[in-house]
Enzyme design. Structure first.
Site, PDB file in Angstrom:
ATOM      1  N   SER A  98      31.240  18.467 -39.719  1.00  0.00           N
ATOM      2  CA  SER A  98      30.634  19.510 -40.538  1.00  0.00           C
ATOM      3  C   SER A  98      29.147  19.647 -40.213  1.00  0.00           C
ATOM      4  O   SER A  98      28.771  19.927 -39.077  1.00  0.00           O
ATOM      5  CB  SER A  98      30.891  19.186 -42.012  1.00  0.00           C
ATOM      6  OG  SER A  98      30.511  20.251 -42.852  1.00  0.00           O
ATOM      7  N   HIS A 123      33.849  23.136 -38.969  1.00  0.00           N
ATOM      8  CA  HIS A 123      34.631  23.983 -39.868  1.00  0.00           C
ATOM      9  C   HIS A 123      33.680  24.909 -40.611  1.00  0.00           C
ATOM     10  O   HIS A 123      32.462  24.862 -40.428  1.00  0.00           O
ATOM     11  CB  HIS A 123      35.480  23.149 -40.842  1.00  0.00           C
ATOM     12  CG  HIS A 123      34.687  22.315 -41.805  1.00  0.00           C
ATOM     13  ND1 HIS A 123      35.272  21.470 -42.730  1.00  0.00           N
ATOM     14  CD2 HIS A 123      33.337  22.169 -42.003  1.00  0.00           C
ATOM     15  CE1 HIS A 123      34.339  20.862 -43.438  1.00  0.00           C
ATOM     16  NE2 HIS A 123      33.156  21.273 -43.029  1.00  0.00           N
TER      17      HIS A 123
END
Length: 202
Positions: A98, A123
């Protein structure tokens, strides 16, 4: 609470004790070894600014083992990395997921690394909101804008198109270190410090 190791340095007849992170900082090494929140971001930003004041040209090494965290805190670190004058080398050990992955790819060009068994995951940002429908709509709009910003940053540092980033971050997207090289998130997989030192000497 985890115990922070203390190291002792002896110079002549003088002994000095450092916590391990302060000792690493003397060698211009910053460790991001946790989730990213405002407290952690402030510490990282302060270390970057301190090392710049110590030497505005000498490389800074940032080691990353992070599951990600708060977007605004991560962007504070990102902006500071771009703001300071010294080049910031990044190296993933363990995982960079992330926001951790975004910081990994934001290192100076040619100076972004990962160890062989590292795991990188990208993501889209996520969040949950409750309250009045109008407030939920406002937060949803802000989340979409944040996603656009993160995609632009990742496209800039990887060389991938915005369209490709949009598709590839739709769901959790895990990569090995070698796959991260192919994607443009990092420049090289390192198996030993000697390989890094040889590259720096070239």
């Amino acid at each position: 609470m985890a115990t922070i190791p203390i190291v002792i340095e002896t110079t002549g007849r003088t002994e000095r004790a450092y916590d391990i992170y302060s000792r690493l900082l003397r060698d211009r090494i910053i460790l991001l070894g946790s989730a990213v929140d405002d407290y952690v971001a402030n510490l990282i930003c302060a270390q970057l600014l301190f090392l710049e004041s110590e030497d505005p040209e000498k490389e800074i090494f940032m080691y990353i083992n992070s599951p990600g965290g708060v977007v605004s805190a991560g962007l504070a670190i990102y902006d500071t990395m771009q703001y300071v004058m010294p080049p910031v080398s990044t190296l993933c050990l363990g995982q960079a997921a992330s926001m951790g992955a975004l910081l990994l790819c934001a290192g100076a060009t040619g100076m972004r690394y990962a160890l062989p068994h590292s795991r990188i995951m990208i993501h889209q940002p996520s969040g949950g909101y409750q309250g009045q429908a109008t407030d939920i709509e406002i937060h949803a709009k802000e989340t979409r804008r944040t996603r656009e910003t993160l995609n632009e940053i990742m496209a800039k540092h990887t060389g991938q198109s915005m369209e490709r980033i949009q598709v590839d971050t739709e769901r959790d997207n895990f990569m090995s270190a070698e796959e991260a090289v192919a994607y443009g998130l990092i420049d090289k997989v390192l198996t030993s410090r000697e390989r890094l030192e040889k590259k720096d000497a070239e």
